[in-house]
Design a protein around this motif. Structure first.
Motif, short mmCIF file in Angstrom:
data_model
loop_
_atom_site.label_atom_id
_atom_site.label_comp_id
_atom_site.label_asym_id
_atom_site.label_seq_id
_atom_site.Cartn_x
_atom_site.Cartn_y
_atom_site.Cartn_z
N THR A 137 13.33 -11.31 -7.11
CA THR A 137 14.76 -11.11 -7.37
C THR A 137 15.04 -10.69 -8.81
N GLN A 138 14.18 -11.13 -9.74
CA GLN A 138 14.41 -10.90 -11.17
C GLN A 138 15.82 -11.35 -11.55
N ALA A 139 16.24 -12.46 -10.98
CA ALA A 139 17.62 -12.93 -11.12
C ALA A 139 18.03 -13.16 -12.58
N SER A 140 17.13 -13.73 -13.39
CA SER A 140 17.49 -14.04 -14.77
C SER A 140 16.94 -13.06 -15.78
N GLY A 146 17.98 -5.17 -7.49
CA GLY A 146 19.24 -5.09 -6.75
C GLY A 146 19.87 -6.45 -6.53
N ASP A 147 20.97 -6.45 -5.80
CA ASP A 147 21.68 -7.69 -5.51
C ASP A 147 20.96 -8.45 -4.40
N TRP A 148 21.13 -9.79 -4.43
CA TRP A 148 20.49 -10.64 -3.43
C TRP A 148 21.50 -11.64 -2.89
N LEU A 149 21.63 -11.69 -1.57
CA LEU A 149 22.44 -12.71 -0.90
C LEU A 149 21.45 -13.69 -0.27
#
Length: 308
Positions: A137-140, A146-149
């Motif tokens: 996700t590479q969230a931080s 891209g976006d992740w739900l």
């Protein structure tokens, strides 16, 4: 062997005429899910007009589904399994890929049904865990994937199990715009769940451009999830995405979560502490009384000696 095969063919021909779908019971359905790659099931019931309309459309589409997917196309009447895949039960059209269900959520249109199923021959929802979440996700770190739900779930959550077919439908509708995934908070995703403060399941979080948005709408239908992910999230509070916790911080959080989920431990511990104080006070009092008694006895003896 040949006699058994002939009997099976005869039974199938009796149960399904050319203009209708073959009826299967729950045991037969489970066997199909386990043994067949693709199975299309119409969950229906008697005296249901909407069921009849959907069955007519699916019947006309059956040959195309067999040709395109080599799929089994059957129907289950008043099945106890229906509630696992659709909250409103019948009618429900579900496409099983290797046993993973996808609830069809769209208009009764043979072309759209065929397109939805052929375009989602493999499960859409990604399964993430503590080892893969941040990497994928590479969230931080920029969210370049891209976006992740994401849905956080656990194996012992009944509502989570009933959401699987709908969550796959959400993934199918959003797959050209964002990623849809699941994290098992109870096992392989426990650290990730604590990182994002997930206390209950199911919990849904949208990770978008370095921010996170919690789904707090009391509706678990496909349309509401899709609407939230594409637009409604703007009405939710944007939160900063926390970096992964250190092992020590995660251990501390795990203890805090455990005490919160099991408050009786605190009360038992607090009660034991108070009881310990009481016992200690009684022992000290008893010791003082014993010393006082000894002192009085000694004084009495010394007094008697002097009088002699």
């Amino acid at each position: 062997m040949w006699r058994i095969l002939i009997l099976l063919i005869a039974a199938a021909s009796c149960r399904a005429s050319p203009g209708s779908l073959e009826i299967v019971n729950d045991d037969e359905l489970v066997n199909l899910f386990r043994s067949e790659k693709y199975v299309v099931v119409l969950f229906t019931k008697k005296d249901c007009e909407a069921c009849e309309v959907l069955e007519k459309e699916l019947t006309s589409l059956r040959e195309d589904l067999v040709d395109a997917l080599n799929a089994w196309v059957v129907k289950a009447v008043s099945s106890s399994l229906a509630k696992l895949y659709n909250p409103t039960k019948e009618p429900a059209l579900v496409f099983f890929r290797h046993g993973v269900p996808l609830l069809y959520d769209g208009p009764v249109n043979d072309e759209l049904i065929l397109h939805t199923f052929t375009d989602n021959k493999e499960p859409v929802v990604k399964e993430l865990n503590d080892n893969t979440f941040e990497h994928l996700t590479q969230a931080s770190t920029g969210a370049t994937t891209g976006d992740w739900l994401v849905m956080f779930y656990s194996d012992n959550c009944i509502d989570c199990q009933r959401l699987q077919a709908r969550w796959e439908a959400v993934g199918a509708k959003l797959k050209t715009r964002m990623n849809v995934a699941r994290v098992n908070k109870g096992t392989t995703g426990a650290v990730t769940g604590r990182r994002f403060g997930v206390q209950e399941v199911p919990t849904f979080i949208l990770f978008r451009q370095g921010r996170m948005y919690r789904y707090q709408i009391p509706k678990y239908d496909v349309a509401s999830f899709v609407s939230f992910a594409t637009d409604w999230y703007k009405n939710s509070k944007a939160e900063s995405i926390p970096v992964p916790k250190s092992p020590f911080d995660d251990f501390t959080q795990m203890i805090a979560d455990y005490l919160r989920e099991n408050p009786w431990i605190f009360y038992v511990g607090f009660g034991s502490f108070i009881m310990g104080l009481i016992i200690s006070a009684l022992q000290k009092r008893r010791a003082k009384s014993s010393e006082k008694s000894k002192s009085e006895t000694k004084s009495s003896k010394e007094g008697s000696k002097k009088s002699k």
